[in-house]
Write a protein that holds these residues in place. Structure first.
Motif, PDB file in Angstrom:
ATOM      1  N   TYR A  37      73.985  25.127  35.686  1.00 52.64           N
ATOM      2  CA  TYR A  37      74.821  25.492  36.916  1.00 52.64           C
ATOM      3  C   TYR A  37      76.162  25.713  36.205  1.00 52.64           C
ATOM      4  CZ  TYR A  37      75.629  21.455  38.816  1.00 52.64           C
ATOM      5  OH  TYR A  37      76.132  20.075  39.017  1.00 52.64           O
ATOM      6  N   VAL A  69      81.264  30.410  29.529  1.00 52.80           N
ATOM      7  CA  VAL A  69      79.976  31.337  30.591  1.00 52.80           C
ATOM      8  C   VAL A  69      79.760  33.099  29.978  1.00 52.80           C
ATOM      9  CG1 VAL A  69      79.176  32.410  33.232  1.00 52.80           C
ATOM     10  CG2 VAL A  69      80.082  30.040  32.590  1.00 52.80           C
ATOM     11  N   VAL A  87      76.169  36.832  35.703  1.00 49.44           N
ATOM     12  CA  VAL A  87      76.058  35.981  35.372  1.00 49.44           C
ATOM     13  C   VAL A  87      75.102  36.276  34.259  1.00 49.44           C
ATOM     14  CG1 VAL A  87      75.705  33.172  34.608  1.00 49.44           C
ATOM     15  CG2 VAL A  87      77.536  34.350  36.530  1.00 49.44           C
ATOM     16  N   THR A  88      74.811  35.950  32.852  1.00 49.64           N
ATOM     17  CA  THR A  88      73.651  35.554  31.945  1.00 49.64           C
ATOM     18  C   THR A  88      73.691  35.128  30.925  1.00 49.64           C
ATOM     19  OG1 THR A  88      75.161  37.276  30.367  1.00 49.64           O
ATOM     20  CG2 THR A  88      74.049  38.708  31.102  1.00 49.64           C
ATOM     21  N   LYS A  89      74.493  33.890  30.535  1.00 53.39           N
ATOM     22  CA  LYS A  89      74.273  32.882  29.656  1.00 53.39           C
ATOM     23  C   LYS A  89      75.654  31.773  30.053  1.00 53.39           C
ATOM     24  CE  LYS A  89      73.891  31.618  24.556  1.00 53.39           C
ATOM     25  NZ  LYS A  89      74.014  32.180  24.114  1.00 53.39           N
ATOM     26  N   ILE A  90      74.998  30.997  30.412  1.00 49.97           N
ATOM     27  CA  ILE A  90      75.662  29.171  30.485  1.00 49.97           C
ATOM     28  C   ILE A  90      75.516  28.862  29.669  1.00 49.97           C
ATOM     29  CG2 ILE A  90      76.683  27.783  31.891  1.00 49.97           C
ATOM     30  CD1 ILE A  90      75.302  28.978  34.387  1.00 49.97           C
ATOM     31  N   SER A 113      75.440  29.851  38.781  1.00 48.03           N
ATOM     32  CA  SER A 113      73.768  29.669  37.777  1.00 48.03           C
ATOM     33  C   SER A 113      73.316  31.088  37.743  1.00 48.03           C
ATOM     34  CB  SER A 113      73.155  28.953  39.014  1.00 48.03           C
ATOM     35  OG  SER A 113      73.023  28.355  39.578  1.00 48.03           O
ATOM     36  N   GLU A 114      72.473  31.061  36.345  1.00 43.19           N
ATOM     37  CA  GLU A 114      72.328  32.435  35.805  1.00 43.19           C
ATOM     38  C   GLU A 114      71.702  33.458  36.411  1.00 43.19           C
ATOM     39  OE1 GLU A 114      70.545  31.790  31.615  1.00 43.19           O
ATOM     40  OE2 GLU A 114      71.326  30.343  30.774  1.00 43.19           O
TER      41      GLU A 114
END
Length: 104
Positions: free
Chosen positions: A2, A60, A99-102, A15-16
């Motif tokens: 996260y 992000v 959200v796809t990528k962190i 989060s993703e």
């Protein structure tokens, strides 16, 4: 994993796979994704990485799903015994993103 990001003065925990609403902004017509560079914290895998105030190199990525407007909020100003009453309404514009990528 996260992250806590800052967007338009608001801190948001993501989060993703999360779908969130952010304040509307000017985007190009064919924009399919947004990158948030103001990442304050990344955690979830071992030690949490905390920025001072932001993490260098962390970002992000999120896909734009839709643009819209929230429900109407009625604002009433009222002073008792004075004959004063005002009604106003407000609808906040937003962009819904997933959200796809962190990356830390």
């Amino acid at each position: 994993m996260y992250a806590i990001i800052e967007d338009s003065g608001t801190q948001i925990k993501v989060s993703e796979g999360d779908v969130i609403k952010i304040d509307k902004r000017e985007l190009a017509e064919d924009t399919a994704s947004i990158t948030f560079d103001k990442v304050l914290l990344v955690g979830g895998e071992g030690e949490a990485k905390i920025g001072e105030p932001v993490l260098a190199g962390a970002s992000v990525e999120a896909d734009v799903l839709e643009e819209g407007r929230d429900e109407k909020i009625n604002v009433v100003k009222f002073k008792r015994r004075k004959g004063y009453k005002r009604n106003m309404g407000h609808r906040q514009s937003y962009i819904k993103v997933k959200v796809t990528k962190i990356s830390a």
